[in-house]
Write a protein that holds these residues in place. Structure first.
Motif, PDB file in Angstrom:
ATOM      1  N   TYR A 114       0.830  -1.198   0.000  1.00 34.74           N
ATOM      2  CA  TYR A 114       0.000   0.000   0.000  1.00 34.74           C
ATOM      3  C   TYR A 114       0.871   1.256   0.000  1.00 34.74           C
ATOM      4  CZ  TYR A 114      -3.085   3.677   1.646  1.00 34.74           C
ATOM      5  OH  TYR A 114      -3.761   4.855   1.773  1.00 34.74           O
ATOM      6  N   GLU A 115       1.907   1.274   0.816  1.00 37.11           N
ATOM      7  CA  GLU A 115       2.790   2.436   0.898  1.00 37.11           C
ATOM      8  C   GLU A 115       3.546   2.674  -0.403  1.00 37.11           C
ATOM      9  OE1 GLU A 115       5.219   2.172   4.386  1.00 37.11           O
ATOM     10  OE2 GLU A 115       3.473   2.289   5.721  1.00 37.11           O
ATOM     11  N   GLN A 116       3.925   1.609  -1.094  1.00 39.50           N
ATOM     12  CA  GLN A 116       4.598   1.765  -2.388  1.00 39.50           C
ATOM     13  C   GLN A 116       3.671   2.430  -3.402  1.00 39.50           C
ATOM     14  OE1 GLN A 116       5.954  -2.135  -3.493  1.00 39.50           O
ATOM     15  NE2 GLN A 116       7.753  -2.041  -2.171  1.00 39.50           N
ATOM     16  N   ILE A 117       2.432   1.991  -3.447  1.00 40.51           N
ATOM     17  CA  ILE A 117       1.473   2.601  -4.369  1.00 40.51           C
ATOM     18  C   ILE A 117       1.213   4.043  -3.960  1.00 40.51           C
ATOM     19  CG2 ILE A 117      -0.923   2.552  -5.173  1.00 40.51           C
ATOM     20  CD1 ILE A 117      -0.729  -0.545  -5.025  1.00 40.51           C
ATOM     21  N   GLN A 118       1.054   4.274  -2.687  1.00 41.80           N
ATOM     22  CA  GLN A 118       0.820   5.621  -2.193  1.00 41.80           C
ATOM     23  C   GLN A 118       1.987   6.548  -2.564  1.00 41.80           C
ATOM     24  OE1 GLN A 118       0.414   5.872   2.053  1.00 41.80           O
ATOM     25  NE2 GLN A 118      -0.463   7.915   1.986  1.00 41.80           N
ATOM     26  N   ASP A 119       3.203   6.076  -2.446  1.00 40.08           N
ATOM     27  CA  ASP A 119       4.373   6.872  -2.811  1.00 40.08           C
ATOM     28  C   ASP A 119       4.365   7.221  -4.294  1.00 40.08           C
ATOM     29  OD1 ASP A 119       5.268   6.828  -0.201  1.00 40.08           O
ATOM     30  OD2 ASP A 119       6.771   5.244  -0.555  1.00 40.08           O
ATOM     31  N   ARG A 120       3.992   6.259  -5.138  1.00 38.46           N
ATOM     32  CA  ARG A 120       3.926   6.534  -6.585  1.00 38.46           C
ATOM     33  C   ARG A 120       2.834   7.547  -6.893  1.00 38.46           C
ATOM     34  NH1 ARG A 120       4.884   0.881  -7.161  1.00 38.46           N
ATOM     35  NH2 ARG A 120       2.719   0.502  -7.702  1.00 38.46           N
ATOM     36  N   ILE A 121       1.708   7.469  -6.196  1.00 35.95           N
ATOM     37  CA  ILE A 121       0.632   8.437  -6.408  1.00 35.95           C
ATOM     38  C   ILE A 121       1.157   9.840  -6.150  1.00 35.95           C
ATOM     39  CG2 ILE A 121      -1.576   9.306  -5.506  1.00 35.95           C
ATOM     40  CD1 ILE A 121      -2.333   6.324  -5.012  1.00 35.95           C
ATOM     41  N   VAL A 122       1.832  10.014  -5.027  1.00 38.56           N
ATOM     42  CA  VAL A 122       2.323  11.337  -4.644  1.00 38.56           C
ATOM     43  C   VAL A 122       3.476  11.794  -5.531  1.00 38.56           C
ATOM     44  CG1 VAL A 122       3.437  12.645  -2.781  1.00 38.56           C
ATOM     45  CG2 VAL A 122       1.526  11.105  -2.275  1.00 38.56           C
ATOM     46  N   SER A 123       4.420  10.904  -5.813  1.00 39.11           N
ATOM     47  CA  SER A 123       5.631  11.318  -6.523  1.00 39.11           C
ATOM     48  C   SER A 123       5.463  11.423  -8.034  1.00 39.11           C
ATOM     49  CB  SER A 123       6.786  10.375  -6.197  1.00 39.11           C
ATOM     50  OG  SER A 123       6.551   9.089  -6.734  1.00 39.11           O
ATOM     51  N   GLN A 124       4.560  10.641  -8.633  1.00 47.20           N
ATOM     52  CA  GLN A 124       4.445  10.620 -10.089  1.00 47.20           C
ATOM     53  C   GLN A 124       3.046  10.929 -10.599  1.00 47.20           C
ATOM     54  OE1 GLN A 124       5.648   6.781 -11.450  1.00 47.20           O
ATOM     55  NE2 GLN A 124       7.741   7.002 -10.768  1.00 47.20           N
ATOM     56  N   TYR A 125       2.068  10.266 -10.032  1.00 45.64           N
ATOM     57  CA  TYR A 125       0.730  10.293 -10.629  1.00 45.64           C
ATOM     58  C   TYR A 125       0.054  11.648 -10.533  1.00 45.64           C
ATOM     59  CZ  TYR A 125       1.211   5.186 -10.200  1.00 45.64           C
ATOM     60  OH  TYR A 125       1.647   3.880 -10.257  1.00 45.64           O
TER      61      TYR A 125
END
Length: 97
Positions: A64-75
């Motif tokens: 979950y944290e990996q996906i959350q990090d991608r949302i914030v950093s890229q998406y």
């Protein structure tokens, strides 16, 4: 994430339908938006789709944290850029009317 992504591809679908192109899935919508120049990095959008699908199967905090990090950093940046391009190329040009 899932709801936002679904609204985005359905918006794209409606835009393309207004110009005579029938697209009924997110991947086709994102590819067409890429061809139009509204999306700069199609790989990020493929990753957005992958993350959206993966969220249905996240069973641990680390995933979950990996996906959350991608949302914030890229998406977020990519989504904002797409919405700005839709504003400029579709809404401001009044393509729907």
């Amino acid at each position: 994430m899932k709801i936002l992504e679904e609204k985005l591809w359905k918006l794209l679908s409606r835009i393309f339908k207004a110009s005579g192109l029938e697209l009924n899935n997110p991947r086709a919508c994102y590819r067409s938006a890429f061809k139009e120049g509204w999306i700069q990095n199609i790989d990020v959008w493929n990753d957005i789709l992958h993350s959206r699908n993966a969220t249905a199967h996240v069973y641990n905090e680390e995933d979950y944290e990996q996906i959350q990090d991608r949302i914030v950093s890229q998406y977020v940046h990519e989504i904002e850029a797409l919405l700005e391009n839709i504003q400029k190329e579709v809404i401001d040009r009044d393509v729907w009317n």
